[in-house]
Design a protein around this motif. Structure first.
Motif, PDB file in Angstrom:
ATOM      1  N   LEU A  35      25.913 -12.119  64.833  1.00 30.79           N
ATOM      2  CA  LEU A  35      25.655 -12.846  63.592  1.00 30.79           C
ATOM      3  C   LEU A  35      26.937 -13.258  62.887  1.00 30.79           C
ATOM      4  N   VAL A  36      27.913 -12.365  62.859  1.00 31.55           N
ATOM      5  CA  VAL A  36      29.166 -12.685  62.170  1.00 31.55           C
ATOM      6  C   VAL A  36      29.925 -13.782  62.916  1.00 31.55           C
ATOM      7  N   THR A  37      30.033 -13.643  64.230  1.00 36.42           N
ATOM      8  CA  THR A  37      30.810 -14.642  64.965  1.00 36.42           C
ATOM      9  C   THR A  37      30.078 -15.968  65.118  1.00 36.42           C
ATOM     10  N   LEU A  57      26.313 -23.263  70.064  1.00 37.05           N
ATOM     11  CA  LEU A  57      27.545 -22.998  70.808  1.00 37.05           C
ATOM     12  C   LEU A  57      28.187 -21.702  70.329  1.00 37.05           C
ATOM     13  N   ALA A  58      28.198 -21.474  69.034  1.00 34.53           N
ATOM     14  CA  ALA A  58      28.790 -20.245  68.504  1.00 34.53           C
ATOM     15  C   ALA A  58      27.998 -19.016  68.935  1.00 34.53           C
ATOM     16  N   ILE A  59      26.673 -19.116  68.933  1.00 33.96           N
ATOM     17  CA  ILE A  59      25.847 -17.993  69.381  1.00 33.96           C
ATOM     18  C   ILE A  59      26.041 -17.754  70.871  1.00 33.96           C
ATOM     19  N   HIS A  60      26.116 -18.827  71.656  1.00 33.45           N
ATOM     20  CA  HIS A  60      26.342 -18.704  73.099  1.00 33.45           C
ATOM     21  C   HIS A  60      27.671 -17.998  73.378  1.00 33.45           C
ATOM     22  N   THR A 105      24.217  -5.158  78.760  1.00 29.57           N
ATOM     23  CA  THR A 105      25.153  -6.154  79.280  1.00 29.57           C
ATOM     24  C   THR A 105      24.404  -7.247  80.029  1.00 29.57           C
ATOM     25  N   THR A 106      23.487  -6.842  80.893  1.00 29.84           N
ATOM     26  CA  THR A 106      22.721  -7.817  81.673  1.00 29.84           C
ATOM     27  C   THR A 106      21.830  -8.660  80.775  1.00 29.84           C
ATOM     28  N   ILE A 107      21.222  -8.029  79.789  1.00 34.80           N
ATOM     29  CA  ILE A 107      20.365  -8.774  78.864  1.00 34.80           C
ATOM     30  C   ILE A 107      21.190  -9.785  78.061  1.00 34.80           C
ATOM     31  N   LEU A 108      22.357  -9.357  77.585  1.00 33.02           N
ATOM     32  CA  LEU A 108      23.206 -10.273  76.823  1.00 33.02           C
ATOM     33  C   LEU A 108      23.753 -11.404  77.682  1.00 33.02           C
ATOM     34  N   MET A 109      24.128 -11.091  78.929  1.00 33.28           N
ATOM     35  CA  MET A 109      24.608 -12.150  79.833  1.00 33.28           C
ATOM     36  C   MET A 109      23.510 -13.181  80.086  1.00 33.28           C
ATOM     37  N   ALA A 110      22.310 -12.713  80.375  1.00 34.61           N
ATOM     38  CA  ALA A 110      21.203 -13.646  80.630  1.00 34.61           C
ATOM     39  C   ALA A 110      20.882 -14.466  79.388  1.00 34.61           C
ATOM     40  N   THR A 111      20.865 -13.813  78.234  1.00 35.70           N
ATOM     41  CA  THR A 111      20.604 -14.536  76.987  1.00 35.70           C
ATOM     42  C   THR A 111      21.679 -15.574  76.717  1.00 35.70           C
ATOM     43  N   GLY A 112      22.927 -15.202  76.909  1.00 38.04           N
ATOM     44  CA  GLY A 112      24.025 -16.142  76.692  1.00 38.04           C
ATOM     45  C   GLY A 112      23.964 -17.333  77.633  1.00 38.04           C
ATOM     46  N   GLY A 116      23.357 -21.119  76.480  1.00 38.14           N
ATOM     47  CA  GLY A 116      24.309 -22.136  76.929  1.00 38.14           C
ATOM     48  C   GLY A 116      23.624 -23.281  77.658  1.00 38.14           C
ATOM     49  N   ALA A 117      22.607 -22.961  78.455  1.00 36.05           N
ATOM     50  CA  ALA A 117      21.871 -24.018  79.151  1.00 36.05           C
ATOM     51  C   ALA A 117      21.096 -24.885  78.159  1.00 36.05           C
ATOM     52  N   PHE A 118      20.506 -24.256  77.165  1.00 38.36           N
ATOM     53  CA  PHE A 118      19.781 -25.015  76.143  1.00 38.36           C
ATOM     54  C   PHE A 118      20.735 -25.911  75.360  1.00 38.36           C
ATOM     55  N   TRP A 119      21.918 -25.375  75.021  1.00 40.04           N
ATOM     56  CA  TRP A 119      22.919 -26.164  74.322  1.00 40.04           C
ATOM     57  C   TRP A 119      23.414 -27.315  75.202  1.00 40.04           C
TER      58      TRP A 119
END
Length: 181
Positions: A35-37, A57-60, A105-112, A116-119
Motif C-alpha cells: 500500500l505504501v509503495t 504499475l506501482a502495485i505490480h 512468495t509464490t502467491i505474491l509472484m503470481a499476483t504481481g 502486470g499482464a492486466f496493466w
C-alpha cells in the motif's frame, strides 16, 4: 513438534499457534509495504509517458519487489542452514521456515505477474508479449512453486536438496532482476 510430511504439511503449519502469528505479521507487513509503495509515484517528469503514472504499475512493481525480497530471505535462510549442515535439526527447521516463506512468495509472484499482464493489456493491448523480462519472471514463479509439490517430487522433502534449490532460485531471481534488464 512441527514437521512437514505428505499428509498434513500445510494444515499443520496453518493450525500451529506459533506459526499463525508469524503468518499474520508477515501478511500485515506485506500489505503495508504494497500500500505504501503503490502510492509513491516515482515516474514524475515532463517527458514521461502517462501510462507510467497508473496505480497498476506501482502495485505490480511493489508486489514483485516484496516477492523478490522474500526469495532473498529464503536464500539467506538456506545459506545459513547449509553452513550448519552437520546439525540435522537446524537444517530441518530452516527447511520448514523456507517452505513457510515460499507460500506467500509464490502467491505474491503470481499476483504481481497477473497485475502486470492486466496493466500490459491496458497499455499495449496484449496481456503477454513473450519478452525476456516476462519469460524470466514466469520461470522464477515456476521455480518457486516447484518445492511446494512434495507429493509429486519426493526428493524436495530432503532439507539439503531443498536448501541448494532455494539458493538456485535466488540466482535465477538475480538474473531476472539484473541480467535481463
Amino acid at each position: 513438534m512441527l514437521f512437514v510430511d505428505k499428509r498434513s504439511g500445510a494444515c499443520q503449519l496453518m493450525t500451529n499457534r506459533k506459526f499463525r502469528v508469524t503468518y499474520k505479521s508477515l501478511f500485515i507487513a506485506i500489505g503495508v509495504i504494497i500500500l505504501v509503495t503503490s502510492r509513491i509515484n516515482t515516474f514524475t517528469g515532463e517527458d514521461s509517458q502517462p501510462i507510467l503514472h497508473t496505480p497498476l504499475l506501482a502495485i505490480h512493481i511493489s508486489t514483485i519487489i516484496v516477492a523478490y525480497s522474500l526469495i532473498g530471505c529464503i536464500a539467506f535462510n538456506s545459506l545459513f542452514a547449509l553452513l550448519n549442515k552437520n546439525d540435522e535439526t537446524r537444517m530441518e527447521r530452516a527447511s520448514i521456515r523456507g517452505r513457510m516463506l515460499l507460500y506467500p512468495t509464490t502467491i505474491l509472484m503470481a499476483t504481481g505477474i497477473f497485475i502486470g499482464a492486466f496493466w500490459a493489456n491496458i497499455s499495449w493491448g496484449r496481456y503477454w508479449g513473450w519478452d525476456p523480462k516476462e519469460v524470466w519472471a514466469l520461470l522464477t514463479l515456476f521455480l518457486c512453486s516447484l518445492p511446494l509439490h512434495t507429493r509429486s517430487l519426493p526428493f524436495m522433502t530432503k532439507p539439503l536438496i531443498f536448501h541448494i534449490y532455494c539458493i538456485a532460485i535466488f540466482m535465477v531471481m538475480l538474473f531476472t532482476y539484473f541480467g535481463v534488464n
